[in-house]
Design an enzyme around this catalytic site. Structure first.
Site, PDB file in Angstrom:
ATOM      1  N   GLY A  15       0.854  -1.198   0.000  1.00 33.53           N
ATOM      2  CA  GLY A  15       0.000   0.000   0.000  1.00 33.53           C
ATOM      3  C   GLY A  15       0.883   1.239   0.000  1.00 33.53           C
ATOM      4  O   GLY A  15       0.545   2.276   0.570  1.00 33.53           O
ATOM      5  N   ALA A  16       2.034   1.122  -0.705  1.00 37.32           N
ATOM      6  CA  ALA A  16       3.081   2.153  -0.637  1.00 37.32           C
ATOM      7  C   ALA A  16       2.707   3.457  -1.326  1.00 37.32           C
ATOM      8  O   ALA A  16       3.376   4.469  -1.109  1.00 37.32           O
ATOM      9  CB  ALA A  16       4.363   1.603  -1.252  1.00 37.32           C
ATOM     10  N   ASP A  19      -2.592   6.743   1.081  1.00 38.73           N
ATOM     11  CA  ASP A  19      -2.663   7.910   1.965  1.00 38.73           C
ATOM     12  C   ASP A  19      -1.868   7.710   3.262  1.00 38.73           C
ATOM     13  O   ASP A  19      -1.086   8.570   3.673  1.00 38.73           O
ATOM     14  CB  ASP A  19      -4.159   8.144   2.274  1.00 38.73           C
ATOM     15  CG  ASP A  19      -4.369   9.296   3.212  1.00 38.73           C
ATOM     16  OD1 ASP A  19      -4.083  10.426   2.801  1.00 38.73           O
ATOM     17  OD2 ASP A  19      -4.794   9.062   4.356  1.00 38.73           O
ATOM     18  N   ALA A  21       0.611   5.634   3.954  1.00 40.24           N
ATOM     19  CA  ALA A  21       2.056   5.559   3.721  1.00 40.24           C
ATOM     20  C   ALA A  21       2.621   6.961   3.493  1.00 40.24           C
ATOM     21  O   ALA A  21       3.634   7.337   4.089  1.00 40.24           O
ATOM     22  CB  ALA A  21       2.338   4.658   2.522  1.00 40.24           C
ATOM     23  N   ARG A  49      -0.043  -1.441  -6.893  1.00 42.58           N
ATOM     24  CA  ARG A  49      -0.241  -1.892  -8.284  1.00 42.58           C
ATOM     25  C   ARG A  49       0.326  -0.934  -9.317  1.00 42.58           C
ATOM     26  O   ARG A  49       0.859  -1.359 -10.336  1.00 42.58           O
ATOM     27  CB  ARG A  49      -1.738  -2.080  -8.564  1.00 42.58           C
ATOM     28  CG  ARG A  49      -2.323  -3.298  -7.924  1.00 42.58           C
ATOM     29  CD  ARG A  49      -3.815  -3.259  -8.010  1.00 42.58           C
ATOM     30  NE  ARG A  49      -4.324  -1.994  -7.464  1.00 42.58           N
ATOM     31  CZ  ARG A  49      -5.596  -1.686  -7.342  1.00 42.58           C
ATOM     32  NH1 ARG A  49      -6.522  -2.531  -7.760  1.00 42.58           N
ATOM     33  NH2 ARG A  49      -5.979  -0.533  -6.831  1.00 42.58           N
ATOM     34  N   ASP A 180      -2.764   0.256  16.959  1.00 41.99           N
ATOM     35  CA  ASP A 180      -3.820   1.147  17.438  1.00 41.99           C
ATOM     36  C   ASP A 180      -3.087   2.455  17.662  1.00 41.99           C
ATOM     37  O   ASP A 180      -2.326   2.579  18.631  1.00 41.99           O
ATOM     38  CB  ASP A 180      -4.426   0.629  18.747  1.00 41.99           C
ATOM     39  CG  ASP A 180      -5.551   1.536  19.219  1.00 41.99           C
ATOM     40  OD1 ASP A 180      -5.352   2.761  19.222  1.00 41.99           O
ATOM     41  OD2 ASP A 180      -6.619   1.030  19.575  1.00 41.99           O
ATOM     42  N   HIS A 181      -3.262   3.415  16.756  1.00 39.85           N
ATOM     43  CA  HIS A 181      -2.347   4.563  16.805  1.00 39.85           C
ATOM     44  C   HIS A 181      -2.519   5.387  18.090  1.00 39.85           C
ATOM     45  O   HIS A 181      -1.624   6.134  18.470  1.00 39.85           O
ATOM     46  CB  HIS A 181      -2.436   5.423  15.541  1.00 39.85           C
ATOM     47  CG  HIS A 181      -3.617   6.330  15.466  1.00 39.85           C
ATOM     48  ND1 HIS A 181      -4.847   5.910  15.063  1.00 39.85           N
ATOM     49  CD2 HIS A 181      -3.759   7.652  15.751  1.00 39.85           C
ATOM     50  CE1 HIS A 181      -5.695   6.926  15.089  1.00 39.85           C
ATOM     51  NE2 HIS A 181      -5.055   8.006  15.508  1.00 39.85           N
ATOM     52  N   HIS A 243      -9.669   2.487  20.050  1.00 38.23           N
ATOM     53  CA  HIS A 243      -9.001   3.574  20.786  1.00 38.23           C
ATOM     54  C   HIS A 243      -9.623   3.858  22.161  1.00 38.23           C
ATOM     55  O   HIS A 243      -8.908   4.021  23.151  1.00 38.23           O
ATOM     56  CB  HIS A 243      -9.028   4.871  19.972  1.00 38.23           C
ATOM     57  CG  HIS A 243      -8.623   4.695  18.539  1.00 38.23           C
ATOM     58  ND1 HIS A 243      -7.576   3.901  18.156  1.00 38.23           N
ATOM     59  CD2 HIS A 243      -9.135   5.211  17.384  1.00 38.23           C
ATOM     60  CE1 HIS A 243      -7.453   3.951  16.833  1.00 38.23           C
ATOM     61  NE2 HIS A 243      -8.393   4.736  16.345  1.00 38.23           N
TER      62      HIS A 243
HETATM   63  N1  LIG Z   1      -5.173   6.903   5.869  1.00 38.41           N
HETATM   64  C1  LIG Z   1      -5.162   6.945   7.194  1.00 38.41           C
HETATM   65  O1  LIG Z   1      -4.945   7.986   7.838  1.00 38.41           O
HETATM   66  C2  LIG Z   1      -5.407   5.712   7.977  1.00 38.41           C
HETATM   67  C3  LIG Z   1      -5.502   4.479   7.365  1.00 38.41           C
HETATM   68  N2  LIG Z   1      -5.676   3.361   8.112  1.00 38.41           N
HETATM   69  C4  LIG Z   1      -5.733   2.041   7.503  1.00 38.41           C
HETATM   70  O2  LIG Z   1      -4.598   1.865   6.656  1.00 38.41           O
HETATM   71  C5  LIG Z   1      -4.934   1.078   5.532  1.00 38.41           C
HETATM   72  C6  LIG Z   1      -4.596   1.857   4.264  1.00 38.41           C
HETATM   73  O3  LIG Z   1      -5.358   3.042   4.237  1.00 38.41           O
HETATM   74  P1  LIG Z   1      -5.077   4.199   3.168  1.00 38.41           P
HETATM   75  O4  LIG Z   1      -3.633   4.414   2.983  1.00 38.41           O
HETATM   76  O5  LIG Z   1      -5.906   5.344   3.615  1.00 38.41           O
HETATM   77  O6  LIG Z   1      -5.684   3.575   1.842  1.00 38.41           O
HETATM   78  P2  LIG Z   1      -5.495   4.088   0.335  1.00 38.41           P
HETATM   79  O7  LIG Z   1      -6.741   3.696  -0.377  1.00 38.41           O
HETATM   80  O8  LIG Z   1      -5.056   5.490   0.281  1.00 38.41           O
HETATM   81  O9  LIG Z   1      -4.289   3.196  -0.200  1.00 38.41           O
HETATM   82  C7  LIG Z   1      -4.433   1.853  -0.553  1.00 38.41           C
HETATM   83  C8  LIG Z   1      -3.127   1.335  -1.110  1.00 38.41           C
HETATM   84  O10 LIG Z   1      -3.289  -0.025  -1.488  1.00 38.41           O
HETATM   85  C9  LIG Z   1      -2.813  -0.203  -2.827  1.00 38.41           C
HETATM   86  N3  LIG Z   1      -3.583  -1.291  -3.414  1.00 38.41           N
HETATM   87  C10 LIG Z   1      -4.922  -1.387  -3.557  1.00 38.41           C
HETATM   88  N4  LIG Z   1      -5.262  -2.560  -4.092  1.00 38.41           N
HETATM   89  C11 LIG Z   1      -4.108  -3.244  -4.284  1.00 38.41           C
HETATM   90  C12 LIG Z   1      -3.805  -4.532  -4.788  1.00 38.41           C
HETATM   91  N5  LIG Z   1      -4.733  -5.380  -5.203  1.00 38.41           N
HETATM   92  N6  LIG Z   1      -2.503  -4.906  -4.820  1.00 38.41           N
HETATM   93  C13 LIG Z   1      -1.514  -4.077  -4.403  1.00 38.41           C
HETATM   94  N7  LIG Z   1      -1.764  -2.856  -3.917  1.00 38.41           N
HETATM   95  C14 LIG Z   1      -3.036  -2.436  -3.857  1.00 38.41           C
HETATM   96  C15 LIG Z   1      -3.035   1.154  -3.465  1.00 38.41           C
HETATM   97  O11 LIG Z   1      -2.178   1.411  -4.544  1.00 38.41           O
HETATM   98  P3  LIG Z   1      -2.507   1.070  -6.083  1.00 38.41           P
HETATM   99  O12 LIG Z   1      -3.842   1.687  -6.362  1.00 38.41           O
HETATM  100  O13 LIG Z   1      -1.359   1.666  -6.832  1.00 38.41           O
HETATM  101  O14 LIG Z   1      -2.527  -0.399  -6.143  1.00 38.41           O
HETATM  102  C16 LIG Z   1      -2.619   2.066  -2.317  1.00 38.41           C
HETATM  103  O15 LIG Z   1      -1.209   2.142  -2.259  1.00 38.41           O
HETATM  104  C17 LIG Z   1      -6.409   0.733   5.701  1.00 38.41           C
HETATM  105  O16 LIG Z   1      -6.496  -0.487   6.377  1.00 38.41           O
HETATM  106  C18 LIG Z   1      -6.932   1.843   6.595  1.00 38.41           C
HETATM  107  O17 LIG Z   1      -8.057   1.431   7.337  1.00 38.41           O
HETATM  108  C19 LIG Z   1      -5.748   3.424   9.495  1.00 38.41           C
HETATM  109  C20 LIG Z   1      -5.671   4.611  10.142  1.00 38.41           C
HETATM  110  C21 LIG Z   1      -5.514   5.862   9.455  1.00 38.41           C
HETATM  111  O1  LIG Z   2      -8.689   5.583  13.767  1.00 38.05           O
HETATM  112  C1  LIG Z   2      -9.276   6.619  13.555  1.00 38.05           C
HETATM  113  O2  LIG Z   2      -8.865   7.723  14.196  1.00 38.05           O
HETATM  114  C2  LIG Z   2      -9.166   9.011  13.687  1.00 38.05           C
HETATM  115  C3  LIG Z   2      -8.938   9.982  14.832  1.00 38.05           C
HETATM  116  O3  LIG Z   2      -7.578   9.920  15.169  1.00 38.05           O
HETATM  117  P1  LIG Z   2      -6.881  11.170  15.840  1.00 38.05           P
HETATM  118  O4  LIG Z   2      -5.492  10.708  16.103  1.00 38.05           O
HETATM  119  O5  LIG Z   2      -6.968  12.303  14.876  1.00 38.05           O
HETATM  120  O6  LIG Z   2      -7.663  11.465  17.073  1.00 38.05           O
HETATM  121  C4  LIG Z   2     -10.585   9.113  13.188  1.00 38.05           C
HETATM  122  O7  LIG Z   2     -10.758  10.340  12.507  1.00 38.05           O
HETATM  123  C5  LIG Z   2     -10.839   7.990  12.213  1.00 38.05           C
HETATM  124  O8  LIG Z   2     -12.212   8.025  11.821  1.00 38.05           O
HETATM  125  C6  LIG Z   2     -10.525   6.660  12.815  1.00 38.05           C
HETATM  126  O9  LIG Z   2     -10.569   5.659  11.807  1.00 38.05           O
END
Ligand SMILES: NC(=O)C1=CN([C@@H]2O[C@H](COP(=O)(O)OP(=O)(O)OC[C@H]3O[C@@H](n4cnc5c(N)ncnc54)[C@H](OP(=O)(O)O)[C@@H]3O)[C@@H](O)[C@H]2O)C=CC1
Ligand SMILES: O=C1O[C@H](COP(=O)(O)O)[C@@H](O)[C@H](O)[C@H]1O
Length: 500
Positions: A15-16, A19, A21, A49, A180-181, A243
């Site tokens: 998932g590099a 968002d 990452a 991908r 669990d951040h 959390h």
């Molecule tokens: N964003 C956040 O702040 C937070 C996220 N999370 C958790 O982190 C995880 C990732 O979230 P987020 O980064 O927001 O998600 P995104 O949708 O932004 O990113 C998903 C990533 O997965 C890749 N991807 C999707 N399908 C495939 C596939 N079949 N094979 C390989 N790579 C794939 C995408 O790249 P590509 O399309 O190039 O394949 C992309 O890099 C989730 O579990 C989310 O719940 C938890 C807390 C906070």
């Molecule tokens: O895990 C989550 O946390 C955020 C809130 O995190 P915080 O560090 O900003 O307090 C929340 O917005 C999100 O919905 C949830 O998935």
């Protein structure tokens, strides 16, 4: 547990390009690198991908570090440790190439076969990736292998068990780091220190001296672009299952006999086992749910939850939860732990208020002029610190008592910006310290508690939705939840760390 400086590893981020990452992982890794906490001998393979060259990927990494407002003359050098593999995680063939690439980097950087697999992807892929890592030999290494897994860990107990069984086929429990951040937040980690390192609090931390504890995590943002995920989650699964319950466990646990991962986790698990189960019609007595309507925030119109993208216009999903938890053990019998969390509220704030009981015959009590109870406020975010609310003599003639506050703010004492949660957690994982990650038993017990509430809510439509306005304190029923016990929510806005 070895010191990280003596270790090194290959970090594989699935998932590099996502968002998480970009916003959290790369800037956090860079901060560790800048501080000298990440050895020169490390390499990162980014997996996603879309087709990218190593150079394009390194450019993305540099940009995300710069966007996080990080400065330093070694960002280029840091980014040179990053490599990219375009790979669909559901495509079995592609893991062979990934394995070869990992072995080459292992040799090139002298990584000793240590590997961290970070799954920063949608949860439906977690099980598949873990199974492939094993079946395609990526986990056959002479060093350590660790799996870092993002939330949500399942949708309910049954799906969490299914996921756990899959990942346990490839990794043992002590190799799994469930993020669990909140456990990476500086002041959440401080709860144990405040409790167990102070003669002032430790003896009072029980039902003889504490009347109630309130844990609030309020957000001003709505669900933004996450409607698809949130519709199937709601505030209960999104925030309470993980959390909020984790903070309660740290507040309520018994002192561990040692500060080791196993001892701390087993004390937290005992709290989860002591949580009074709430089910059926009882749920309405202990829990309140809310959903935000349309309105204004900072003078700008904002849509109702039901009008957010990817949300059902008749949605019954809660964006707010308040609840009363009872911990049925000798220390806490009779002390309510109130929790509340929600989106589109008046403030972005996470605070814990420990309210002490009034002393039996307070000599300074005057009718119509009640003294404030003593409060210990732990400010988790955005400000970080502690405030102790006491009563003292009002300056001047007479002997009237008035409230005084003793405050400390983390930044003013430590003279630094406190590290981000992800920075601390990544560092812990590299050192092999899983204390601030959730053990499977904690996850299972918290799902079991939450499932009973969601079962009831799913069986009963909430006719009052939407029931709170953006920018407000949440639904009226949340106030009544405490009023019927003779308490009220302390307003987070009134409790800021001022004048520290
Ligand atoms: N964003 C956040 O702040 C937070 C996220 N999370 C958790 O982190 C995880 C990732 O979230 P987020 O980064 O927001 O998600 P995104 O949708 O932004 O990113 C998903 C990533 O997965 C890749 N991807 C999707 N399908 C495939 C596939 N079949 N094979 C390989 N790579 C794939 C995408 O790249 P590509 O399309 O190039 O394949 C992309 O890099 C989730 O579990 C989310 O719940 C938890 C807390 C906070
Ligand atoms: O895990 C989550 O946390 C955020 C809130 O995190 P915080 O560090 O900003 O307090 C929340 O917005 C999100 O919905 C949830 O998935």
């Amino acid at each position: 547990m070895a010191k990280y400086k003596e270790q090194t590893s290959l970090i594989m981020i699935f998932g590099a390009t996502g968002d998480l990452a970009n916003r959290k992982l790369y800037p956090s890794l860079y901060r560790l690198f800048r501080k000298g906490l990440l050895s020169e001998r490390f390499a990162v393979i980014g997996v996603a991908r879309r087709p990218l060259t190593n150079e394009q990927f390194q450019e993305n990494v540099k940009n995300s570090v710069l966007e996080a407002k990080e400065t330093g003359n070694n960002i280029e050098e840091f980014a040179s440790h990053f490599y990219y593999h375009s790979h669909d995680v559901t495509d079995s063939g592609s893991y062979t190439v990934l394995k070869r690439m990992a072995e080459d980097l292992d040799n090139q950087y002298g990584l000793g076969g240590n590997r961290i697999f970070y799954l920063a992807m949608a949860p439906e892929f977690f099980g598949t990736i873990a199974l492939h890592l094993k079946s395609d030999g990526l986990t056959d290494v002479p060093g350590f292998k660790r799996l870092v897994i993002e939330k949500p860990f399942g949708h309910d107990l049954a799906s969490a068990v299914e996921l756990n069984e899959k990942i346990r086929k490839a990794f043992s429990e002590d190799e799994i780091y469930r993020i669990d951040h909140y456990l990476g937040k500086q002041m959440v980690q401080n709860i144990e220190v405040i409790r167990f390192a102070n003669a002032l609090f430790e003896p009072l931390w029980n039902n003889r001296y504490i009347s109630n504890i309130q844990v609030t995590s309020s957000e001003t943002l709505g669900v933004e672009e996450r409607g698809r995920y949130y519709e199937n989650s709601g505030a209960l699964r999104d925030m309470v299952q993980n959390h909020m319950l984790q903070m309660v466990a740290l507040l309520a646990m018994e002192p561990p006999i040692k500060l080791t991962t196993d001892e701390i986790r087993s004390e937290k698990i005992r709290v989860f086992r002591s949580l009074r189960e709430i089910e059926g019609d009882e749920v309405a007595k202990y829990f309140v749910r809310g959903q935000y309507g349309a309105g204004e925030m900072n003078g700008l119109p904002v849509p109702a939850y039901r009008d957010e993208p990817m949300v059902d216009p008749h949605s019954n999903t809660e964006t707010y939860v308040a609840g009363k938890l009872m911990i049925d053990n000798a220390r806490w019998a009779g002390v309510p732990f109130y929790i509340r969390t929600g989106k589109r509220l008046g403030a972005k704030s996470t605070k814990i208020v420990v309210q002490f009981k009034d002393i039996p015959m307070n000599l300074y009590y005057q009718p119509n002029k009640p003294l404030n109870p003593n409060l210990l406020v732990i400010h988790i975010q955005p400000e970080e610190g502690i405030t102790l609310h006491l009563n003292a003599k009002k300056a001047g003639q007479g002997m009237d008592a008035t409230e005084v506050k003793l405050s400390f703010a983390n930044t003013s004492v430590n003279e630094m910006n406190t590290p981000e949660a992800y920075e601390l957690l990544l560092y812990d994982c590299m050192r092999g310290d899983a204390t601030n990650f959730a053990h499977w038993d904690e996850v299972a017990l918290s799902w079991s508690f939450v499932d009973k509430i969601s079962d009831y809510w799913e069986s009963t439509k909430e006719e009052s939705f939407p029931n709170y306005a953006p920018g407000s304190r949440g639904p009226e029923a949340a106030e009544q939840l405490l009023e019927k016990d003779g308490f009220f929510w302390w307003r987070v806005r009134d409790l800021n760390v001022e004048n520290c």
